[in-house]
Design a protein around this motif. Sequence first.
Motif, PDB file in Angstrom:
ATOM      1  N   THR A   1       0.844  -1.200   0.000  1.00 11.45           N
ATOM      2  CA  THR A   1       0.000   0.000   0.000  1.00 11.45           C
ATOM      3  C   THR A   1       0.873   1.241   0.000  1.00 11.45           C
ATOM      4  N   LYS A   2       0.398   2.278  -0.672  1.00 13.58           N
ATOM      5  CA  LYS A   2       1.145   3.534  -0.729  1.00 13.58           C
ATOM      6  C   LYS A   2       0.179   4.699  -0.832  1.00 13.58           C
ATOM      7  N   ILE A   3       0.348   5.678   0.043  1.00  8.13           N
ATOM      8  CA  ILE A   3      -0.443   6.910  -0.032  1.00  8.13           C
ATOM      9  C   ILE A   3       0.319   7.892  -0.923  1.00  8.13           C
ATOM     10  N   VAL A   4      -0.340   8.336  -1.977  1.00  4.98           N
ATOM     11  CA  VAL A   4       0.278   9.220  -2.964  1.00  4.98           C
ATOM     12  C   VAL A   4      -0.241  10.634  -2.745  1.00  4.98           C
ATOM     13  N   GLN A   5       0.690  11.575  -2.590  1.00  7.30           N
ATOM     14  CA  GLN A   5       0.315  12.982  -2.429  1.00  7.30           C
ATOM     15  C   GLN A   5       0.365  13.665  -3.796  1.00  7.30           C
ATOM     16  N   PRO A   6      -0.553  14.600  -4.058  1.00  8.58           N
ATOM     17  CA  PRO A   6      -0.657  15.190  -5.398  1.00  8.58           C
ATOM     18  C   PRO A   6       0.380  16.266  -5.658  1.00  8.58           C
ATOM     19  N   GLU A   7       0.559  16.572  -6.945  1.00  6.79           N
ATOM     20  CA  GLU A   7       1.398  17.688  -7.358  1.00  6.79           C
ATOM     21  C   GLU A   7       0.500  18.810  -7.868  1.00  6.79           C
ATOM     22  N   GLY A   8       0.939  20.051  -7.699  1.00  6.86           N
ATOM     23  CA  GLY A   8       0.189  21.178  -8.245  1.00  6.86           C
ATOM     24  C   GLY A   8      -1.093  21.441  -7.491  1.00  6.86           C
ATOM     25  N   LEU A   9      -2.040  22.094  -8.179  1.00 13.34           N
ATOM     26  CA  LEU A   9      -3.274  22.545  -7.540  1.00 13.34           C
ATOM     27  C   LEU A   9      -4.482  21.712  -7.927  1.00 13.34           C
ATOM     28  N   SER A  10      -4.385  20.955  -9.009  1.00 11.24           N
ATOM     29  CA  SER A  10      -5.572  20.321  -9.553  1.00 11.24           C
ATOM     30  C   SER A  10      -6.018  19.126  -8.717  1.00 11.24           C
ATOM     31  N   ASN A  11      -7.331  19.097  -8.383  1.00 13.11           N
ATOM     32  CA  ASN A  11      -7.898  17.983  -7.611  1.00 13.11           C
ATOM     33  C   ASN A  11      -7.003  17.600  -6.444  1.00 13.11           C
ATOM     34  N   ARG A  12      -6.749  18.552  -5.583  1.00 14.16           N
ATOM     35  CA  ARG A  12      -5.728  18.377  -4.547  1.00 14.16           C
ATOM     36  C   ARG A  12      -6.225  17.476  -3.429  1.00 14.16           C
TER      37      ARG A  12
ATOM     38  N   PRO B   1      -5.083  13.447  -1.462  1.00 20.97           N
ATOM     39  CA  PRO B   1      -4.231  12.251  -1.478  1.00 20.97           C
ATOM     40  C   PRO B   1      -4.995  11.078  -2.068  1.00 20.97           C
ATOM     41  N   SER B   2      -4.282  10.014  -2.380  1.00 23.74           N
ATOM     42  CA  SER B   2      -4.932   8.783  -2.841  1.00 23.74           C
ATOM     43  C   SER B   2      -4.146   7.591  -2.310  1.00 23.74           C
ATOM     44  N   LEU B   3      -4.817   6.462  -2.244  1.00 21.52           N
ATOM     45  CA  LEU B   3      -4.197   5.233  -1.753  1.00 21.52           C
ATOM     46  C   LEU B   3      -4.133   4.222  -2.889  1.00 21.52           C
ATOM     47  N   THR B   4      -2.937   3.700  -3.156  1.00 25.86           N
ATOM     48  CA  THR B   4      -2.768   2.642  -4.148  1.00 25.86           C
ATOM     49  C   THR B   4      -2.498   1.331  -3.420  1.00 25.86           C
ATOM     50  N   ILE B   5      -3.253   0.292  -3.760  1.00 24.80           N
ATOM     51  CA  ILE B   5      -3.086  -1.045  -3.192  1.00 24.80           C
ATOM     52  C   ILE B   5      -2.731  -1.982  -4.341  1.00 24.80           C
TER      53      ILE B   5
ATOM     54  N   ALA C   1      -5.759   0.060 -10.721  1.00 23.91           N
ATOM     55  CA  ALA C   1      -4.407   0.616 -10.737  1.00 23.91           C
ATOM     56  C   ALA C   1      -3.417  -0.470 -11.129  1.00 23.91           C
ATOM     57  N   GLY C   2      -2.235  -0.032 -11.540  1.00 27.09           N
ATOM     58  CA  GLY C   2      -1.158  -0.941 -11.888  1.00 27.09           C
ATOM     59  C   GLY C   2       0.152  -0.417 -11.357  1.00 27.09           C
ATOM     60  N   GLY C   3       1.180  -1.249 -11.382  1.00 24.67           N
ATOM     61  CA  GLY C   3       2.489  -0.847 -10.895  1.00 24.67           C
ATOM     62  C   GLY C   3       3.529  -0.898 -11.996  1.00 24.67           C
ATOM     63  N   SER C   4       4.764  -0.616 -11.637  1.00 26.79           N
ATOM     64  CA  SER C   4       5.857  -0.658 -12.609  1.00 26.79           C
ATOM     65  C   SER C   4       6.124  -2.076 -13.089  1.00 26.79           C
ATOM     66  N   ASP C   5       5.823  -3.055 -12.239  1.00 29.66           N
ATOM     67  CA  ASP C   5       5.956  -4.468 -12.598  1.00 29.66           C
ATOM     68  C   ASP C   5       4.684  -4.912 -13.318  1.00 29.66           C
ATOM     69  N   PRO C   6       4.793  -5.429 -14.556  1.00 25.27           N
ATOM     70  CA  PRO C   6       3.594  -5.868 -15.295  1.00 25.27           C
ATOM     71  C   PRO C   6       2.764  -6.911 -14.557  1.00 25.27           C
ATOM     72  N   ALA C   7       3.415  -7.654 -13.647  1.00 29.37           N
ATOM     73  CA  ALA C   7       2.677  -8.679 -12.898  1.00 29.37           C
ATOM     74  C   ALA C   7       1.799  -8.074 -11.820  1.00 29.37           C
ATOM     75  N   GLN C   8       2.053  -6.800 -11.490  1.00 27.42           N
ATOM     76  CA  GLN C   8       1.277  -6.152 -10.436  1.00 27.42           C
ATOM     77  C   GLN C   8      -0.062  -5.645 -10.960  1.00 27.42           C
ATOM     78  N   SER C   9      -1.056  -5.770 -10.124  1.00 26.87           N
ATOM     79  CA  SER C   9      -2.377  -5.220 -10.406  1.00 26.87           C
ATOM     80  C   SER C   9      -2.919  -4.689  -9.092  1.00 26.87           C
ATOM     81  N   GLY C  10      -3.972  -3.858  -9.162  1.00 30.39           N
ATOM     82  CA  GLY C  10      -4.492  -3.329  -7.916  1.00 30.39           C
ATOM     83  C   GLY C  10      -5.583  -2.315  -8.094  1.00 30.39           C
ATOM     84  N   VAL C  11      -5.785  -1.523  -7.051  1.00 32.57           N
ATOM     85  CA  VAL C  11      -6.855  -0.529  -7.039  1.00 32.57           C
ATOM     86  C   VAL C  11      -6.324   0.770  -6.447  1.00 32.57           C
ATOM     87  N   SER C  12      -7.051   1.842  -6.709  1.00 31.32           N
ATOM     88  CA  SER C  12      -6.708   3.159  -6.168  1.00 31.32           C
ATOM     89  C   SER C  12      -7.964   3.792  -5.583  1.00 31.32           C
ATOM     90  N   ILE C  13      -7.800   4.468  -4.446  1.00 37.03           N
ATOM     91  CA  ILE C  13      -8.932   5.057  -3.730  1.00 37.03           C
ATOM     92  C   ILE C  13      -8.659   6.536  -3.477  1.00 37.03           C
TER      93      ILE C  13
END
Length: 521
Positions: free
Chosen positions: A326-337, A339-343, A373-385
């Motif tokens: 799991t990773k909480i991603v913080q946004p860049e810039g002003l648009s739709n500011r 956080p999101s969670l990638t699993i 959602a997906g990751g850098s590894d093609p074998a990875q799959s997931g969701v984002s919230i």
Amino acid sequence: MLGRGAAVGGALTLGPLLGGEAVAAADAGLAAPALGKGPKTGYEAIGVRPLINGRGTYTVLSGSLMLPQVRDAIDRASRKYVQLDELADAIGKRLAELTKAEFGMVSSGASAALGHASAACVAGGNPDLHVRLPDLTGFKKTEAIIPKHSRNVYEAAVSATGLKIVEVDTRAELKAALGPQTALVYVFAMPRVDKHELNTETIAELAHAAGVPVLVDAAAEILTIPNVHLARGADLVAYSGGKCLRGPQSAGLLLGRKDLVKAAWMHSAPHHGWARGFKVGKEEAMGMLAAVEMWVQRDHKAEYATWTSWLRDIARRVSVVRGLTTKIVQPEGLSNRTPSLTILWNAEKLGVKGQTIVDALWNGEPRIAINAAGGSDPAQSGVSITPYMLERGDAKTIATELVKLLRDPPPAPEPPKPPTVNASGTWALDIRFTASRSTAHELKLTQDGAKITGTHTGEFVSRPVTGTVSGDEVTVRSHYGEEHGDALDFAFKGRLKGNGISGELDMGEYLKASWSATRKS
């Protein structure tokens, strides 16, 4: 922005705007009115399923939930008559006080604000010109410049006034394109614009030297005070009312140069002409003003902390399933500011892909909307919230349902079958849309094993296609991207028999149609 339940810091009153009475806390619930008899009320009474919104402020998911103060302002506004020009002038002055812009206007959404702003730049409040829009024959101002980085589907609001779109990609191209025929330069606010050669400051510098105003589309952004886009040189900036601000979904804001904003109002309803259909009622106008009043009072740091805490709670709860990251991603810039969670997980080891989980949540009970959602590894799959449209308790519900599905995954889609047909060739299409029929479309396909490549030609544009064949079922997808100012997605699925195919066409936001095709000799 406000996720339901975020702190706003004490009891608030909005004085005359809300009648001087104390208003409920921002996370107070809204009881749906009963529609019909029996155990089901509200949306359920007419067969519509409400949902938990873990995706964000998508218009198709009905944007955001209005604040209690906004609902109260709408209710009060609905109980008396006013003269709309007087109301617009008073709201414009109050918006100027609140936002530090020269003037403000409430529109029927951000897209309408862009259209009214464009009309103001073309006709300048002149009714002789106004009544002729969108026919610009004989007009001095006939073009809108849009940098390549800002081409998008929402620019249709600009071209709807009749303006010809001129695309530029460099400082030299912009300087050469500017002239007496230029009505405005349109910029779509996003982080990549700030890093480009044609950032807002550069655009404003060149445009103003030629006497041309700059319009920024900041529909999904937070409302910065003082306004960051106006500070960078823009003359006008448009916002959605039903996203971060949590005002009426059918309302928007236009802020900026007083003369242009006042002209934009003249080029909007209740006045006649091309924009009569973009009417904003007294209720939406006062509701939108209440949303801005609340925006300047809300504790945005506390809201952000609340959203992040919800994501941490989800991450903690789903950690009982082995193999997740799991990773909480913080946004860049002003648009739709927000956080999101990638699993993420290994799809083969866990036996399920993220899209399958997303589909199961959408079709489940309760109905939950999140993203794959997906990751850098093609074998990875997931969701984002995305949390800032969630309500209290939704984080726990999402986590609970995710754990259930990850521990006992739904069946994977049926694997493709070896092809039993060949779809190569040129196909003449017969598409039956909702209220029309077209025989102008054509598919040129080449099949290699189970894979298909080729082109899809429609009424006006051609686009590449990819596809697959499973048994006798053919699936072909085409995409016409936003870099053209439009977005068209067609997914043809049908069964091939001899020299004919028939089936269903999925057009994404434009819903569905039926189709058949005949292979040309």
